[in-house]
Design a protein around this motif. Structure first.
Motif, PDB file in Angstrom:
ATOM      1  N   MET A  13      35.589  18.070  38.115  1.00 42.47           N
ATOM      2  CA  MET A  13      34.409  17.801  37.714  1.00 42.47           C
ATOM      3  C   MET A  13      34.250  18.036  36.003  1.00 42.47           C
ATOM      4  O   MET A  13      34.733  18.704  35.450  1.00 42.47           O
ATOM      5  CB  MET A  13      33.349  18.708  38.255  1.00 42.47           C
ATOM      6  N   SER A  14      33.395  16.997  35.510  1.00 45.95           N
ATOM      7  CA  SER A  14      33.683  17.115  33.979  1.00 45.95           C
ATOM      8  C   SER A  14      32.627  18.052  33.520  1.00 45.95           C
ATOM      9  O   SER A  14      31.640  18.430  34.254  1.00 45.95           O
ATOM     10  CB  SER A  14      33.148  15.805  33.330  1.00 45.95           C
ATOM     11  N   LEU A  15      32.707  18.546  32.314  1.00 47.56           N
ATOM     12  CA  LEU A  15      31.964  19.688  31.612  1.00 47.56           C
ATOM     13  C   LEU A  15      30.435  19.260  31.810  1.00 47.56           C
ATOM     14  O   LEU A  15      29.538  20.109  32.225  1.00 47.56           O
ATOM     15  CB  LEU A  15      32.529  20.084  30.290  1.00 47.56           C
ATOM     16  N   SER A  16      30.211  18.017  31.587  1.00 48.12           N
ATOM     17  CA  SER A  16      28.819  17.559  31.213  1.00 48.12           C
ATOM     18  C   SER A  16      28.187  17.557  32.737  1.00 48.12           C
ATOM     19  O   SER A  16      27.100  17.904  33.266  1.00 48.12           O
ATOM     20  CB  SER A  16      28.787  15.947  31.110  1.00 48.12           C
ATOM     21  N   LYS A  17      28.976  17.096  33.987  1.00 47.68           N
ATOM     22  CA  LYS A  17      28.512  17.184  35.233  1.00 47.68           C
ATOM     23  C   LYS A  17      28.290  18.684  35.859  1.00 47.68           C
ATOM     24  O   LYS A  17      27.240  18.988  36.412  1.00 47.68           O
ATOM     25  CB  LYS A  17      29.233  16.391  36.226  1.00 47.68           C
ATOM     26  N   THR A  18      29.204  19.488  35.429  1.00 49.03           N
ATOM     27  CA  THR A  18      29.156  21.028  35.848  1.00 49.03           C
ATOM     28  C   THR A  18      27.771  21.558  35.093  1.00 49.03           C
ATOM     29  O   THR A  18      27.005  22.372  35.750  1.00 49.03           O
ATOM     30  CB  THR A  18      30.393  21.709  35.208  1.00 49.03           C
ATOM     31  N   PHE A  19      27.669  21.344  33.718  1.00 46.26           N
ATOM     32  CA  PHE A  19      26.470  21.813  33.172  1.00 46.26           C
ATOM     33  C   PHE A  19      25.292  21.412  33.791  1.00 46.26           C
ATOM     34  O   PHE A  19      24.231  22.051  34.167  1.00 46.26           O
ATOM     35  CB  PHE A  19      26.589  21.542  31.763  1.00 46.26           C
ATOM     36  N   THR A  20      25.173  20.020  34.075  1.00 43.96           N
ATOM     37  CA  THR A  20      23.956  19.309  34.757  1.00 43.96           C
ATOM     38  C   THR A  20      23.841  20.167  36.179  1.00 43.96           C
ATOM     39  O   THR A  20      22.529  20.466  36.454  1.00 43.96           O
ATOM     40  CB  THR A  20      24.272  18.095  34.781  1.00 43.96           C
ATOM     41  N   HIS A  21      24.676  20.324  36.811  1.00 46.03           N
ATOM     42  CA  HIS A  21      24.760  20.933  37.995  1.00 46.03           C
ATOM     43  C   HIS A  21      23.890  22.164  38.186  1.00 46.03           C
ATOM     44  O   HIS A  21      23.074  22.691  38.755  1.00 46.03           O
ATOM     45  CB  HIS A  21      25.946  20.853  38.980  1.00 46.03           C
ATOM     46  N   VAL A  22      24.792  23.135  37.187  1.00 49.59           N
ATOM     47  CA  VAL A  22      24.353  24.580  37.030  1.00 49.59           C
ATOM     48  C   VAL A  22      23.023  24.314  36.416  1.00 49.59           C
ATOM     49  O   VAL A  22      21.997  25.275  37.058  1.00 49.59           O
ATOM     50  CB  VAL A  22      25.048  25.168  36.023  1.00 49.59           C
ATOM     51  N   ALA A  23      22.416  23.589  35.276  1.00 51.61           N
ATOM     52  CA  ALA A  23      21.145  23.588  34.888  1.00 51.61           C
ATOM     53  C   ALA A  23      19.985  23.349  35.978  1.00 51.61           C
ATOM     54  O   ALA A  23      18.998  24.027  36.037  1.00 51.61           O
ATOM     55  CB  ALA A  23      21.201  22.698  33.661  1.00 51.61           C
ATOM     56  N   ASN A  24      20.238  22.360  36.803  1.00 48.34           N
ATOM     57  CA  ASN A  24      19.423  22.069  37.811  1.00 48.34           C
ATOM     58  C   ASN A  24      19.365  23.018  38.933  1.00 48.34           C
ATOM     59  O   ASN A  24      18.085  23.412  39.180  1.00 48.34           O
ATOM     60  CB  ASN A  24      19.901  20.806  38.665  1.00 48.34           C
TER      61      ASN A  24
END
Length: 125
Positions: free
Chosen positions: A1-12
């Motif tokens: 999973m890309s850093l952007s997708k991981t960050f988005t998932h965690v942020a949500n």
């Protein structure tokens, strides 16, 4: 999973959890426990530092997570509104006005108000 997708998932997930009643209750409980330990620790500098450091770190991190979530929500809402304008009877010149300056947006708002008043007068005549 890309850093952007991981960050988005965690942020949500964090933004969702932060808005839950149980999160608020847990934070209140932490404050009560911290306050109750004050007399036991003599209201020392370390006792105060614990809450100050903890709340500062959490606030600092939450600002970025919540801002990220709000930015995405705002962009998604704007895309939906733009699509409704594009396919509906709205004026296409309104698409993208969120990129204008505050003064330009205010001018659009005033024009809309004037148009609404003209339409209201025409409807009552």
């Amino acid at each position: 999973m890309s850093l952007s997708k991981t960050f988005t998932h965690v942020a949500n997930r964090v933004a969702h959890a932060a808005g839950m009643p149980m999160t608020f209750i847990a934070c209140c409980a932490i404050i009560v426990v911290w306050a109750a330990t004050g007399p036991l620790l003599g209201f020392s500098d370390t006792w105060q530092l614990i809450i100050n450091t903890g709340t500062t770190i959490i606030t600092f991190l939450m600002v970025f997570l919540i801002q990220n979530t709000q930015n995405r929500d705002g962009a998604a809402m704007q895309a939906k509104l733009d699509e409704l304008i594009r396919v509906g009877k709205g004026q296409n010149r309104f698409i993208g006005i969120e990129h204008l300056t505050e003064a330009e947006v205010e001018e659009f708002r005033k024009r809309c108000e004037r148009a609404a008043k003209r339409a209201e007068r025409a409807a009552t005549e």
